[in-house]
Design a protein around this motif. Sequence first.
Motif, PDB file in Angstrom:
ATOM      1  N   ASN A  67      37.400 -17.737   3.446  1.00  0.00           N
ATOM      2  CA  ASN A  67      36.483 -16.597   3.461  1.00  0.00           C
ATOM      3  C   ASN A  67      36.773 -15.645   2.296  1.00  0.00           C
ATOM      4  OD1 ASN A  67      34.572 -14.674   4.474  1.00  0.00           O
ATOM      5  ND2 ASN A  67      36.299 -13.519   5.316  1.00  0.00           N
ATOM      6  N   LEU A 126      34.483 -12.877   1.917  1.00  0.00           N
ATOM      7  CA  LEU A 126      33.809 -11.624   2.278  1.00  0.00           C
ATOM      8  C   LEU A 126      34.752 -10.864   3.196  1.00  0.00           C
ATOM      9  CD1 LEU A 126      30.084 -11.234   3.349  1.00  0.00           C
ATOM     10  CD2 LEU A 126      31.899  -9.784   4.233  1.00  0.00           C
ATOM     11  N   PHE A 173      34.346  -6.571   6.392  1.00  0.00           N
ATOM     12  CA  PHE A 173      33.045  -6.454   7.057  1.00  0.00           C
ATOM     13  C   PHE A 173      33.033  -5.273   8.012  1.00  0.00           C
ATOM     14  CE2 PHE A 173      30.506  -7.214  10.882  1.00  0.00           C
ATOM     15  CZ  PHE A 173      29.238  -7.252  10.310  1.00  0.00           C
ATOM     16  N   TYR A 219      26.489  -6.500   0.774  1.00  0.00           N
ATOM     17  CA  TYR A 219      27.788  -6.909   0.244  1.00  0.00           C
ATOM     18  C   TYR A 219      27.591  -7.636  -1.085  1.00  0.00           C
ATOM     19  CZ  TYR A 219      29.261  -5.871   4.990  1.00  0.00           C
ATOM     20  OH  TYR A 219      29.498  -5.243   6.176  1.00  0.00           O
ATOM     21  N   VAL A 232      29.678 -10.232  -3.484  1.00  0.00           N
ATOM     22  CA  VAL A 232      30.840 -11.119  -3.407  1.00  0.00           C
ATOM     23  C   VAL A 232      30.858 -12.047  -4.625  1.00  0.00           C
ATOM     24  CG1 VAL A 232      31.996 -12.909  -2.045  1.00  0.00           C
ATOM     25  CG2 VAL A 232      30.752 -11.068  -0.890  1.00  0.00           C
ATOM     26  N   ILE A 239      23.829 -10.458   1.320  1.00  0.00           N
ATOM     27  CA  ILE A 239      25.015 -10.827   0.534  1.00  0.00           C
ATOM     28  C   ILE A 239      24.537 -11.249  -0.853  1.00  0.00           C
ATOM     29  CG2 ILE A 239      27.095 -12.226   0.399  1.00  0.00           C
ATOM     30  CD1 ILE A 239      26.729 -12.881   3.376  1.00  0.00           C
TER      31      ILE A 239
END
Length: 250
Positions: free
Chosen positions: A165, A167, A170, A177, A179, A243
Amino acid sequence: MDEGTKYYVILEDEALENSGGNENDGHSIYFTTEGEFKDETEPTNPDTPSVTPSLSGLTLTPADTSITASFKPNSAGTVYAMATTSSTTPTTAQIVSANKSVSAAANASGTLSITGLSANQKYYVFAFLRNSSGTDSSIVSSNTTTTISDAALSGLTLKPSGGSNVLTGFNASTKTYTVQVPSGTTTVDVAASTDTTANANSVITINGTAGASRTGIAVTAGATTKITLKIAADNKTTVDYVINITVAAE
C-alpha cells in the motif's frame, strides 16, 4: 449550672408551684437559669441535604457535531459534563472548566447538550452532580461516536499490482489524494471499506463499476491517472473519493 438551661426538680409535695406561678404536675417543678435559652429539641434545618449526591442513568445520543447526555440526579443542584477523546477520568475542576452545565431537580430526568465536536469521532463523556450545599457526587462516564451526515469510507488502499500500500494517512473526511507509485508500475489495485452500521445498505463503485475493490487498473508514466470511488448509503449524502496517481520517473 449552665446559663440559659432549663432544670427540673422532682418533688414529694404536690402543693408547690414553679417560679412562674404555674401549677406543677404533682411531681416536679422547673426553672431556667439566666442567659440565652438553649432549646435542645430544636429541629435541624429542613433545607440541609440529607443524602449523598449521586448521578445515575447516564446515556448519550450522538449527532454529527454534538452529544446529548441524559441523566437522573438524586438531589437538586447542578450537573457538569465534558466530552474528550481521552479515556482518562478528569478531575471535577477540569469538568467544571469545560463550561457545560445545567440545573437539575431531585429525582427528575435531565439532559445536557455538548456542542462543538468533530463528526465521526469517538468521545468519552464525564459528568457529576454538585448539590445545593456544594457537595459533589462521584464522576460517572460513558462513550459514543459522533455521526456523519455524509456516506463515508472507513478504509482505502492503493497498491502497485503485487506490491504494498502506498496510500497512507487515510481519513474519512479527506476526499482527494495524490499518490506516486514506483517507477515501472503499469497497473495498480485499489480497495475500499466502510462501516456498514453507520452506512446502511452502502454501495461502493470504482470508476463507475460496482464493487469495493478492483485490480489491474492501468497507469501510464508521464501522465496522471484518476480513480474515482463513489459511496452511497441510506439517508446519507453520496460522496466521491478521488485518487490522482503518477508514476515515478526512471
